[in-house]
Write a protein that holds these residues in place. Structure first.
Motif, PDB file in Angstrom:
ATOM      1  N   ALA A 182      30.498  41.816  42.870  1.00 51.93           N
ATOM      2  CA  ALA A 182      30.283  40.442  42.391  1.00 51.93           C
ATOM      3  C   ALA A 182      31.123  40.171  41.146  1.00 51.93           C
ATOM      4  CB  ALA A 182      28.807  40.208  42.100  1.00 51.93           C
ATOM      5  N   ALA A 183      31.216  41.150  40.262  1.00 47.59           N
ATOM      6  CA  ALA A 183      32.003  40.982  39.035  1.00 47.59           C
ATOM      7  C   ALA A 183      33.501  40.892  39.330  1.00 47.59           C
ATOM      8  CB  ALA A 183      31.713  42.135  38.072  1.00 47.59           C
ATOM      9  N   MET A 184      33.962  41.578  40.360  1.00 43.94           N
ATOM     10  CA  MET A 184      35.371  41.458  40.758  1.00 43.94           C
ATOM     11  C   MET A 184      35.649  40.070  41.326  1.00 43.94           C
ATOM     12  SD  MET A 184      36.223  45.175  42.406  1.00 43.94           S
ATOM     13  CE  MET A 184      37.865  44.666  42.923  1.00 43.94           C
ATOM     14  N   LEU A 185      34.686  39.531  42.092  1.00 42.48           N
ATOM     15  CA  LEU A 185      34.848  38.162  42.597  1.00 42.48           C
ATOM     16  C   LEU A 185      34.876  37.158  41.448  1.00 42.48           C
ATOM     17  CD1 LEU A 185      32.698  37.637  45.821  1.00 42.48           C
ATOM     18  CD2 LEU A 185      35.176  37.507  45.569  1.00 42.48           C
ATOM     19  N   ARG A 186      34.057  37.407  40.445  1.00 44.69           N
ATOM     20  CA  ARG A 186      34.024  36.505  39.293  1.00 44.69           C
ATOM     21  C   ARG A 186      35.367  36.539  38.555  1.00 44.69           C
ATOM     22  NH1 ARG A 186      30.804  33.131  37.197  1.00 44.69           N
ATOM     23  NH2 ARG A 186      28.887  33.731  38.224  1.00 44.69           N
ATOM     24  N   LEU A 187      35.990  37.713  38.470  1.00 44.50           N
ATOM     25  CA  LEU A 187      37.326  37.822  37.880  1.00 44.50           C
ATOM     26  C   LEU A 187      38.303  36.946  38.665  1.00 44.50           C
ATOM     27  CD1 LEU A 187      39.317  39.254  35.873  1.00 44.50           C
ATOM     28  CD2 LEU A 187      39.623  40.975  37.669  1.00 44.50           C
ATOM     29  N   ASP A 188      38.226  37.007  39.991  1.00 43.30           N
ATOM     30  CA  ASP A 188      39.085  36.187  40.842  1.00 43.30           C
ATOM     31  C   ASP A 188      38.802  34.701  40.618  1.00 43.30           C
ATOM     32  OD1 ASP A 188      41.183  36.307  42.821  1.00 43.30           O
ATOM     33  OD2 ASP A 188      39.728  35.603  44.292  1.00 43.30           O
ATOM     34  N   ALA A 189      37.527  34.360  40.456  1.00 41.47           N
ATOM     35  CA  ALA A 189      37.161  32.957  40.206  1.00 41.47           C
ATOM     36  C   ALA A 189      37.737  32.470  38.882  1.00 41.47           C
ATOM     37  CB  ALA A 189      35.647  32.798  40.208  1.00 41.47           C
ATOM     38  N   GLY A 190      37.802  33.336  37.890  1.00 43.24           N
ATOM     39  CA  GLY A 190      38.398  32.964  36.612  1.00 43.24           C
ATOM     40  C   GLY A 190      39.895  32.736  36.719  1.00 43.24           C
ATOM     41  N   ARG A 191      40.542  33.513  37.553  1.00 43.96           N
ATOM     42  CA  ARG A 191      41.992  33.373  37.753  1.00 43.96           C
ATOM     43  C   ARG A 191      42.339  32.169  38.623  1.00 43.96           C
ATOM     44  NH1 ARG A 191      43.317  39.661  39.096  1.00 43.96           N
ATOM     45  NH2 ARG A 191      43.434  40.393  36.949  1.00 43.96           N
ATOM     46  N   HIS A 192      41.457  31.839  39.565  1.00 47.19           N
ATOM     47  CA  HIS A 192      41.719  30.771  40.532  1.00 47.19           C
ATOM     48  C   HIS A 192      40.491  29.870  40.644  1.00 47.19           C
ATOM     49  CE1 HIS A 192      45.246  33.084  41.683  1.00 47.19           C
ATOM     50  NE2 HIS A 192      44.464  34.140  41.769  1.00 47.19           N
ATOM     51  N   PRO A 193      40.186  29.108  39.604  1.00 51.96           N
ATOM     52  CA  PRO A 193      38.938  28.331  39.590  1.00 51.96           C
ATOM     53  C   PRO A 193      38.880  27.218  40.632  1.00 51.96           C
ATOM     54  CG  PRO A 193      40.315  27.759  37.705  1.00 51.96           C
ATOM     55  CD  PRO A 193      40.971  28.932  38.375  1.00 51.96           C
ATOM     56  N   ASP A 194      40.011  26.806  41.161  1.00 56.39           N
ATOM     57  CA  ASP A 194      40.024  25.703  42.125  1.00 56.39           C
ATOM     58  C   ASP A 194      40.260  26.177  43.562  1.00 56.39           C
ATOM     59  OD1 ASP A 194      39.654  23.826  40.077  1.00 56.39           O
ATOM     60  OD2 ASP A 194      41.800  23.836  39.637  1.00 56.39           O
ATOM     61  N   ASP A 195      39.976  27.446  43.843  1.00 61.04           N
ATOM     62  CA  ASP A 195      40.200  28.014  45.174  1.00 61.04           C
ATOM     63  C   ASP A 195      39.039  27.638  46.095  1.00 61.04           C
ATOM     64  OD1 ASP A 195      40.526  29.545  47.455  1.00 61.04           O
ATOM     65  OD2 ASP A 195      40.850  31.425  46.384  1.00 61.04           O
ATOM     66  N   PRO A 196      39.261  26.728  47.047  1.00 63.48           N
ATOM     67  CA  PRO A 196      38.158  26.306  47.923  1.00 63.48           C
ATOM     68  C   PRO A 196      37.647  27.436  48.815  1.00 63.48           C
ATOM     69  CG  PRO A 196      40.221  25.283  48.612  1.00 63.48           C
ATOM     70  CD  PRO A 196      40.502  26.014  47.334  1.00 63.48           C
ATOM     71  N   ALA A 197      38.522  28.352  49.222  1.00 62.77           N
ATOM     72  CA  ALA A 197      38.076  29.469  50.060  1.00 62.77           C
ATOM     73  C   ALA A 197      37.158  30.404  49.266  1.00 62.77           C
ATOM     74  CB  ALA A 197      39.275  30.232  50.618  1.00 62.77           C
ATOM     75  N   LEU A 198      37.455  30.592  47.989  1.00 63.84           N
ATOM     76  CA  LEU A 198      36.589  31.414  47.144  1.00 63.84           C
ATOM     77  C   LEU A 198      35.246  30.726  46.935  1.00 63.84           C
ATOM     78  CD1 LEU A 198      36.073  33.899  45.404  1.00 63.84           C
ATOM     79  CD2 LEU A 198      37.181  32.705  43.514  1.00 63.84           C
ATOM     80  N   SER A 199      35.266  29.435  46.710  1.00 60.06           N
ATOM     81  CA  SER A 199      34.010  28.686  46.566  1.00 60.06           C
ATOM     82  C   SER A 199      33.162  28.795  47.829  1.00 60.06           C
ATOM     83  CB  SER A 199      34.293  27.216  46.263  1.00 60.06           C
ATOM     84  OG  SER A 199      34.925  27.084  45.013  1.00 60.06           O
ATOM     85  N   ALA A 200      33.803  28.711  48.985  1.00 57.09           N
ATOM     86  CA  ALA A 200      33.083  28.828  50.252  1.00 57.09           C
ATOM     87  C   ALA A 200      32.490  30.233  50.410  1.00 57.09           C
ATOM     88  CB  ALA A 200      34.006  28.497  51.416  1.00 57.09           C
ATOM     89  N   LEU A 201      33.253  31.253  50.023  1.00 56.98           N
ATOM     90  CA  LEU A 201      32.767  32.624  50.112  1.00 56.98           C
ATOM     91  C   LEU A 201      31.562  32.830  49.198  1.00 56.98           C
ATOM     92  CD1 LEU A 201      32.963  35.595  51.020  1.00 56.98           C
ATOM     93  CD2 LEU A 201      34.625  35.926  49.145  1.00 56.98           C
ATOM     94  N   VAL A 202      31.669  32.382  47.953  1.00 58.68           N
ATOM     95  CA  VAL A 202      30.559  32.519  47.004  1.00 58.68           C
ATOM     96  C   VAL A 202      29.335  31.758  47.517  1.00 58.68           C
ATOM     97  CG1 VAL A 202      29.774  31.927  44.664  1.00 58.68           C
ATOM     98  CG2 VAL A 202      32.014  33.007  45.018  1.00 58.68           C
ATOM     99  N   GLY A 203      29.547  30.586  48.068  1.00 61.00           N
ATOM    100  CA  GLY A 203      28.442  29.815  48.625  1.00 61.00           C
ATOM    101  C   GLY A 203      27.772  30.529  49.789  1.00 61.00           C
TER     102      GLY A 203
END
Length: 184
Positions: free
Chosen positions: A70-91
């Motif tokens: 989860a913390a690695m995903l959060r690092l990715d979210a910080g680098r790419h805050p507008d990534d819709p695929a990441l938002s969908a994955l987290v959701g």
């Protein structure tokens, strides 16, 4: 490079953004799961850790692995805050995993570089691997993980058995036989 690692008896896999599994050698597939056997949308380390029941049995310290994931995903979210695929994955993970929601709400950020990971493999038993996480300078969104074991250890013996099984399966053409969890 993954083939060279395979020949050396070392699991190796490549993660991309969102912890997508981009490639792995057969030994990594035997140790963890054969991501190539999964639908493309499910070839993701976080999905495996949080949604595949095999992961809870495979990782001896699943809570630590899950928190780090989860913390690695959060690092990715910080680098790419507008990534819709990441938002969908987290959701999706939030909907389907209470543990993910808890670890995600901790707001921890983690970048793996080196460490150890303990496994309880259904075929070769308990083993501890060391890992190195290598990030290419020209593509910081990719991470190559290389696993090893301590020379002379029971873990090395277990990894050699797993490598032999992997080679035998490849030689007989039965490499598609799945490690438990690949279809769970």
């Amino acid at each position: 490079m993954l083939e060279t690692l395979q020949q050396a008896g070392r699991p190796g896999f490549l993660l991309g953004r969102r912890l997508d599994v981009l490639a792995h050698n057969p030994l990594a597939g035997r140790l963890i799961t054969d991501f190539r056997a999964l639908p493309a949308a499910e070839r993701n380390q976080a999905r495996f850790v949080f949604l595949d029941p095999h992961a809870r049995e495979l990782y001896r310290d699943w809570p630590r692995v899950a928190a780090d994931t989860a913390a690695m995903l959060r690092l990715d979210a910080g680098r790419h805050p507008d990534d819709p695929a990441l938002s969908a994955l987290v959701g999706d993970l939030s909907i389907h995993s209470e543990e993910f929601r808890r670890f995600w709400s901790d707001n921890k950020v983690h970048q793996r570089t080196t460490g150890t990971k303990d496994y309880h493999h259904p075929l070769v038993g308990d083993l501890t691997v060391t890992y190195q996480a290598l990030t290419p300078a020209d593509d910081p969104d990719q991470i190559l993980f290389v696993y090893g074991t301590e020379p002379g250890s029971p873990s090395e013996t277990s990894m050699r058995l797993l490598a032999q099984w992997s080679r035998t399966a490849a030689d007989t053409g039965s490499l598609t036989t799945q490690t438990p969890g690949a279809h769970d």
